[in-house]
Write a protein that holds these residues in place. Structure first.
Motif, short mmCIF file in Angstrom:
data_model
loop_
_atom_site.label_atom_id
_atom_site.label_comp_id
_atom_site.label_asym_id
_atom_site.label_seq_id
_atom_site.Cartn_x
_atom_site.Cartn_y
_atom_site.Cartn_z
N LYS A 16 0.84 -1.21 0.00
CA LYS A 16 0.00 0.00 0.00
C LYS A 16 0.87 1.25 0.00
CE LYS A 16 -2.03 -1.27 3.85
NZ LYS A 16 -1.53 -2.66 3.98
N THR A 17 1.79 1.30 0.95
CA THR A 17 2.62 2.50 1.09
C THR A 17 3.51 2.69 -0.14
OG1 THR A 17 2.57 2.31 3.48
CG2 THR A 17 4.42 3.55 2.54
N THR A 18 4.04 1.60 -0.65
CA THR A 18 4.89 1.68 -1.84
C THR A 18 4.11 2.29 -3.01
OG1 THR A 18 6.10 -0.25 -1.08
CG2 THR A 18 6.30 0.29 -3.42
N PHE A 39 -2.93 7.76 6.93
CA PHE A 39 -3.75 7.28 8.05
C PHE A 39 -3.13 6.05 8.74
CE2 PHE A 39 -7.59 9.63 6.42
CZ PHE A 39 -7.83 10.31 7.60
N CYS A 40 -1.94 5.69 8.35
CA CYS A 40 -1.31 4.51 8.95
C CYS A 40 -0.45 4.94 10.14
CB CYS A 40 -0.45 3.78 7.91
SG CYS A 40 0.25 2.27 8.58
N GLY A 41 -0.59 4.25 11.25
CA GLY A 41 0.13 4.57 12.47
C GLY A 41 1.64 4.44 12.34
N GLN A 42 2.07 3.60 11.43
CA GLN A 42 3.51 3.44 11.23
C GLN A 42 4.12 4.69 10.59
OE1 GLN A 42 4.24 -0.98 9.87
NE2 GLN A 42 2.31 -0.26 9.01
N GLY A 43 3.29 5.39 9.85
CA GLY A 43 3.77 6.63 9.23
C GLY A 43 4.86 6.44 8.20
N ASN A 44 4.91 5.28 7.57
CA ASN A 44 6.01 5.03 6.62
C ASN A 44 5.96 5.99 5.42
OD1 ASN A 44 5.68 1.48 7.15
ND2 ASN A 44 7.14 2.88 8.07
N ALA A 45 4.77 6.22 4.88
CA ALA A 45 4.68 7.14 3.73
C ALA A 45 5.17 8.53 4.15
CB ALA A 45 3.24 7.20 3.21
N PHE A 122 -4.36 9.01 -0.22
CA PHE A 122 -4.48 8.49 1.14
C PHE A 122 -3.75 7.15 1.24
CE2 PHE A 122 -8.38 10.90 0.34
CZ PHE A 122 -8.44 11.73 1.45
N ASP A 123 -2.91 7.01 2.26
CA ASP A 123 -2.38 5.69 2.62
C ASP A 123 -3.17 5.23 3.85
OD1 ASP A 123 -0.86 3.40 2.60
OD2 ASP A 123 0.94 4.34 3.43
N THR A 124 -3.35 3.93 3.97
CA THR A 124 -4.23 3.41 5.03
C THR A 124 -3.52 2.33 5.84
OG1 THR A 124 -5.15 1.81 3.48
CG2 THR A 124 -6.36 3.88 3.74
#
Ligand SMILES: Nc1ncnc2c1ncn2[C@@H]1O[C@H](COP(=O)(O)OP(=O)(O)OP(=O)(O)O)[C@@H](O)[C@H]1O
Ligand SMILES: [Mg+2]
Length: 249
Positions: A16-18, A39-45, A122-124
């Motif tokens: 997803k993030t990629t 919106f992802c808690g990891q915040g990679n994007a 949006f990333d999720t």
């Protein structure tokens, strides 16, 4: 009005993030104004785009979209025309307000759809809940990322239940599926790929194999088309991104 795209699947680690970050890079190259809402808690994007590896430790990012009457706390990136509402560890708190948050998401739909950008991506997170449902409610396009593995495919029915529920409000939502991380030399993966084709053939818009330069590119804060020596691989990703963004070249 921006073009709004959500990259999603409740399964983790499917790309997803990629995909979201590559869409953001391609959107930036059009010269348009780009917002990535993570919106992802990891915040990679957010980390890839801002190059701030600690950004996911602080509040005041994507959750602020739900607040009324506040200036949105955009974070700048090294690209002049790309801003981020970042992802962070505290976003999980949103999940506890599920129904209430969805009501707010519906209420603020017009506001989100008229944010002053050309592209909103949006990333999720890898879990069904309001952080997937809300951007689905707002977006024009949902890119569903799937890996041809049992674990990725079994969750799809739940994701489609959410999509169908959301489509009662967001009737125009266009759902497209991307097969990612495909290893063609695996007979098992080929069988799952075929099963996906049978079930979702018409919705599958792209297929990407597992290729190390794709992950290496993001580690170097670049899209694969600026990083990989393999020009064909780069073009594959760029053409795909342009197609999703409706960019004519
Ligand atoms: N096509 C690809 N080729 C090679 N590596 C890839 C490809 N797509 C994704 N990856 C790698 O696979 C891993 C998972 O990808 P990514 O983080 O984008 O998935 P995700 O769905 O966002 O995961 P999460 O659910 O944890 O947020 C990463 O290390 C990424 O670099
Ligand atoms: Mg991710």
């Amino acid at each position: 009005m921006p073009k709004l795209i959500v990259v999603t699947n409740q399964k983790g680690g499917v790309g997803k993030t990629t995909l979201a970050v590559h869409l953001a890079y391609a959107a930036a190259e059009t010269g348009g104004q780009v917002l990535v809402v993570d919106f992802c808690g990891q915040g990679n994007a957010s980390q890839f785009l801002t190059r701030d590896l600690r950004i996911n430790k602080r509040r005041g990012g994507a959750e602020m979209l739900f607040s009324d009457g506040v200036d949105l706390p955009y974070t700048d990136t090294p690209m002049d025309n790309v801003k981020v509402l970042h992802g962070h560890l505290y976003l999980e708190e949103l999940d506890t307000q599920k129904e209430d948050l969805l009501k707010v998401a519906i209420k603020i739909r017009a506001k989100v759809r008229s944010l002053p950008f050309d592209y909103v991506i949006f990333d999720t997170p890898p879990a069904l809940g309001p952080r997937i449902a809300s951007p689905l409610l707002w977006s024009d396009t949902a890119l569903l990322t799937v890996q041809p593995l049992l674990s990725s495919i079994t969750g799809l029915d739940d994701t489609f239940d959410t999509i169908r529920a959301v489509q009662r409000v967001n009737k125009a939502l266009n759902v497209q599926m991307v097969v990612n991380l495909f290893t063609k030399s695996s007979k098992t993966q080929r069988e799952f790929r075929e099963a996906l084709q049978q079930k979702f053939g018409r919705s599958i818009v792209e297929e990407f194999s597992l290729r190390t330069p794709v992950s290496d590119a993001l580690q170097n804060f670049r899209p694969v088309w600026s990083h990989a020596r393999d020009k064909k691989l780069g073009r594959h990703w760029k053409d795909f991104a342009n197609r999703i963004l409706d960019v004519t070249v």
